[in-house]
Design an enzyme around this catalytic site. Sequence first.
Site, PDB file in Angstrom:
ATOM      1  N   GLU A 158     -15.335 -70.060  13.148  1.00  0.00           N
ATOM      2  CA  GLU A 158     -15.841 -68.691  13.383  1.00  0.00           C
ATOM      3  C   GLU A 158     -14.964 -67.652  12.677  1.00  0.00           C
ATOM      4  O   GLU A 158     -15.466 -66.732  12.048  1.00  0.00           O
ATOM      5  CB  GLU A 158     -15.832 -68.358  14.884  1.00  0.00           C
ATOM      6  CG  GLU A 158     -16.777 -69.157  15.727  1.00  0.00           C
ATOM      7  CD  GLU A 158     -18.199 -68.607  15.755  1.00  0.00           C
ATOM      8  OE1 GLU A 158     -18.432 -67.472  15.299  1.00  0.00           O
ATOM      9  OE2 GLU A 158     -19.075 -69.342  16.235  1.00  0.00           O
ATOM     10  N   ASP A 170     -15.860 -70.504  24.227  1.00  0.00           N
ATOM     11  CA  ASP A 170     -17.145 -71.159  23.979  1.00  0.00           C
ATOM     12  C   ASP A 170     -16.952 -72.568  23.435  1.00  0.00           C
ATOM     13  O   ASP A 170     -17.620 -73.514  23.850  1.00  0.00           O
ATOM     14  CB  ASP A 170     -17.978 -70.332  22.989  1.00  0.00           C
ATOM     15  CG  ASP A 170     -18.203 -68.914  23.474  1.00  0.00           C
ATOM     16  OD1 ASP A 170     -17.894 -68.627  24.651  1.00  0.00           O
ATOM     17  OD2 ASP A 170     -18.684 -68.091  22.679  1.00  0.00           O
TER      18      ASP A 170
HETATM   19  C1  GLA Z   1     -18.114 -64.530  22.712  1.00  0.00           C
HETATM   20  C2  GLA Z   1     -16.860 -65.188  22.147  1.00  0.00           C
HETATM   21  C3  GLA Z   1     -15.943 -65.687  23.251  1.00  0.00           C
HETATM   22  C4  GLA Z   1     -15.682 -64.591  24.284  1.00  0.00           C
HETATM   23  C5  GLA Z   1     -16.985 -63.941  24.713  1.00  0.00           C
HETATM   24  C6  GLA Z   1     -16.755 -62.764  25.623  1.00  0.00           C
HETATM   25  O1  GLA Z   1     -18.917 -65.480  23.365  1.00  0.00           O
HETATM   26  O2  GLA Z   1     -17.208 -66.274  21.315  1.00  0.00           O
HETATM   27  O3  GLA Z   1     -14.751 -66.158  22.690  1.00  0.00           O
HETATM   28  O4  GLA Z   1     -14.774 -63.651  23.799  1.00  0.00           O
HETATM   29  O5  GLA Z   1     -17.753 -63.497  23.620  1.00  0.00           O
HETATM   30  O6  GLA Z   1     -16.150 -63.165  26.802  1.00  0.00           O
END
Ligand code: GLA
Length: 384
Positions: A158, A170
């Site tokens: 990412e 995630d």
């Molecule tokens: C996205 C990012 C995560 C986190 C969320 C907010 O999903 O990928 O790493 O920061 O936003 O909690």
Amino acid sequence: MEIDIVQQQFREKFGDAPSRVYASPGRVNLIGEHTDYNGSFVFPGAIDKGMVAVIRANGTKKVRAWSVDLQDHAGFTMDETDLPAASWARYIFGVCREIIKRGGSPGGFDTAFAGDVPLGAGMSSSAALESTYAYALNDMFSLGIDRMELARIGQSTEHNYVGVKCGIMDQFISLFGKKGNLIRLDTRNMEYKYFPFHPQGYRLVLLDTVVKHELASSAYNKRRESCERVARLVRDSGYPHVEFLRDVTMDMLLEVKDRTTKEDFMRAKYVVEETERVLVVSDALERDDYETVGRMMYLTHYGMRDLYEVSCEELDFLNDVAKACGVTGSRVMGGGFGGCTINLVKDHLYEGFLARAKEQFARKFGHQPKVYDVVIDDGARRIS
Ligand code: GLA
């Protein structure tokens, strides 16, 4: 998930020789939003929706990939200069590159994939894609990379190939998820604890606004920069132990208030409060106190709306409907700027809430929100 369709299209594109099937899930997050890049806690669970990939080593240095959902093909080598044009293919390319940077040498492969995590709904379709390939390549080419590093490979993908400076939540949950369990993860040291989650008398449901905001990734990165600026400022103001906003108390924050912008102060205040809320929720879960969990969820929504400013009209609307229906907890989930609300609803209110949310939302915005019941499931795995 439609594994049969992916297998059928894989055979049509790449022939009948034996292949493997891998899958990784998307996620929900009960509480702890925008805390994972601040060294703080998150509370996610993997869900029964995600990505599935059919894959076969092809004995060359090349990758040939087919997206079943987009009906689109991409071919690339794993050289840094061979960045594919299609944005979906960059996730697969990035995973290969990040493995190579860590000394691994995956061979070329043919693959087809599809997903049933709605894209851009805040349920981590992109992490599911990264985890699927990180897990599959590690397994197929016996690379010996542990799950935590596989999660980091997804996160670096990412950062370096998609341009979102995301935290680790995630990718972590997509790899570590366990059926029936949420996980409290401390992102400072990556210690985690499973929390069996079977709220008696309640249901967890997502309402998807189907709104996607174009500038979400740059807005996300800006939030992160604000947090890092404030953490630095506090550290340089007599608190050398401060590494992240996680280490900052409200008193410390107030001490530097005059030397931050109003906006940065609001962002940091949200993170400091959210860190406290996650701890309140983990205590409450230990005693099955879902009313407290729900109250914290609403407070998170208000913080994300008023201080962190990552909500939108449609999400606020659904949150207001939930409140009016007596729903126990409701809030915007994930990065924000569109996507879903996550709702903790008492069984007997469930039908009425959904009917009212659909009806009122459709009247205001011209379409119904999508509804996803949450089933907490396992993380990345080989299916066959
Ligand atoms: C996205 C990012 C995560 C986190 C969320 C907010 O999903 O990928 O790493 O920061 O936003 O909690």
